[in-house]
Design a protein around this motif. Sequence first.
Motif, PDB file in Angstrom:
ATOM      1  N   TYR A  59       0.948  -1.343   0.488  1.00  0.00           N
ATOM      2  CA  TYR A  59      -0.192   0.206   0.133  1.00  0.00           C
ATOM      3  C   TYR A  59       1.573   1.165   0.182  1.00  0.00           C
ATOM      4  O   TYR A  59       1.774   1.198   0.780  1.00  0.00           O
ATOM      5  N   ALA A  60       0.457   2.313  -0.546  1.00  0.00           N
ATOM      6  CA  ALA A  60       0.972   3.795  -0.321  1.00  0.00           C
ATOM      7  C   ALA A  60       1.136   3.998   1.412  1.00  0.00           C
ATOM      8  O   ALA A  60       0.069   3.926   1.736  1.00  0.00           O
ATOM      9  N   ASP A  61       1.873   4.659   1.773  1.00  0.00           N
ATOM     10  CA  ASP A  61       1.455   5.111   3.298  1.00  0.00           C
ATOM     11  C   ASP A  61       0.532   5.691   3.263  1.00  0.00           C
ATOM     12  O   ASP A  61       0.177   6.470   4.248  1.00  0.00           O
ATOM     13  N   SER A  62      -0.039   6.686   2.297  1.00  0.00           N
ATOM     14  CA  SER A  62      -1.202   7.745   1.646  1.00  0.00           C
ATOM     15  C   SER A  62      -2.370   7.067   2.205  1.00  0.00           C
ATOM     16  O   SER A  62      -3.151   7.110   3.232  1.00  0.00           O
ATOM     17  N   VAL A  63      -2.533   5.328   2.139  1.00  0.00           N
ATOM     18  CA  VAL A  63      -3.649   4.977   2.019  1.00  0.00           C
ATOM     19  C   VAL A  63      -3.720   3.699   3.331  1.00  0.00           C
ATOM     20  O   VAL A  63      -4.694   2.956   3.435  1.00  0.00           O
ATOM     21  N   ARG A  64      -2.437   3.383   3.618  1.00  0.00           N
ATOM     22  CA  ARG A  64      -2.402   2.025   4.551  1.00  0.00           C
ATOM     23  C   ARG A  64      -3.034   2.836   6.065  1.00  0.00           C
ATOM     24  O   ARG A  64      -3.019   3.307   6.468  1.00  0.00           O
ATOM     25  N   GLY A  65      -3.836   1.661   6.009  1.00  0.00           N
ATOM     26  CA  GLY A  65      -4.964   1.289   7.232  1.00  0.00           C
ATOM     27  C   GLY A  65      -6.217   1.680   7.032  1.00  0.00           C
ATOM     28  O   GLY A  65      -7.030   1.440   7.905  1.00  0.00           O
ATOM     29  N   ARG A  66      -6.348   2.017   5.873  1.00  0.00           N
ATOM     30  CA  ARG A  66      -7.998   2.842   5.696  1.00  0.00           C
ATOM     31  C   ARG A  66      -8.436   2.418   3.903  1.00  0.00           C
ATOM     32  O   ARG A  66      -9.327   1.493   4.065  1.00  0.00           O
ATOM     33  N   PHE A  67      -7.206   1.419   3.213  1.00  0.00           N
ATOM     34  CA  PHE A  67      -7.615   0.819   1.884  1.00  0.00           C
ATOM     35  C   PHE A  67      -7.179  -0.374   1.971  1.00  0.00           C
ATOM     36  O   PHE A  67      -6.288  -0.864   2.699  1.00  0.00           O
ATOM     37  N   SER A 107       5.250  -4.860  -8.337  1.00  0.00           N
ATOM     38  CA  SER A 107       5.378  -3.326  -8.556  1.00  0.00           C
ATOM     39  C   SER A 107       5.030  -2.228  -8.072  1.00  0.00           C
ATOM     40  O   SER A 107       3.380  -2.884  -7.701  1.00  0.00           O
ATOM     41  N   LEU A 108       5.252  -1.428  -7.776  1.00  0.00           N
ATOM     42  CA  LEU A 108       4.746   0.405  -7.349  1.00  0.00           C
ATOM     43  C   LEU A 108       4.924   0.498  -8.490  1.00  0.00           C
ATOM     44  O   LEU A 108       4.083   1.911  -8.420  1.00  0.00           O
ATOM     45  N   SER A 109       5.130   0.446  -9.024  1.00  0.00           N
ATOM     46  CA  SER A 109       5.658   1.585 -10.958  1.00  0.00           C
ATOM     47  C   SER A 109       4.900   1.120 -11.606  1.00  0.00           C
ATOM     48  O   SER A 109       4.087  -0.206 -12.378  1.00  0.00           O
TER      49      SER A 109
END
Length: 126
Positions: A59-67, A107-109
């Motif tokens: 997960y991206a840091d901005s969504v971890r724990g919510r998505f 991959s995250l890209s």
Amino acid sequence: VQLQASGGGLVQAGGSLRLSCAASGRTFSRYGMAWFRQAPGKDREFVAAIRWSSVMPSYADSVRGRFTISRDNAKNTVYLQMNSLKPEDTAVYYCAADGSGYRDYLSLSFLDYEYWGQGTQVTVSS
């Protein structure tokens, strides 16, 4: 592989949405899958990804724990459950498949994803 994303819409801050991405073909279960998003005037950014085996999604840091990303290989579908939505989550959300069979590397890209859905709009009002 053809991907069809759905489930977007307008929701108030703090609300929830579940995005779905249905894939055609018999090879879906082999592929890593991901969600990316793109807001107006911004670059496409990684949101979440899941291996063919569903082990250790990223997960991206901005969504971890919510998505939460998940997949149902029997239904050829990947999901993105989005909770506690914020106005900054507003974007067009795209699902993507990496096109590589049974790859452990996740991959995250966006450059590493071969197949893309058409996108679904998510708008979060404050």
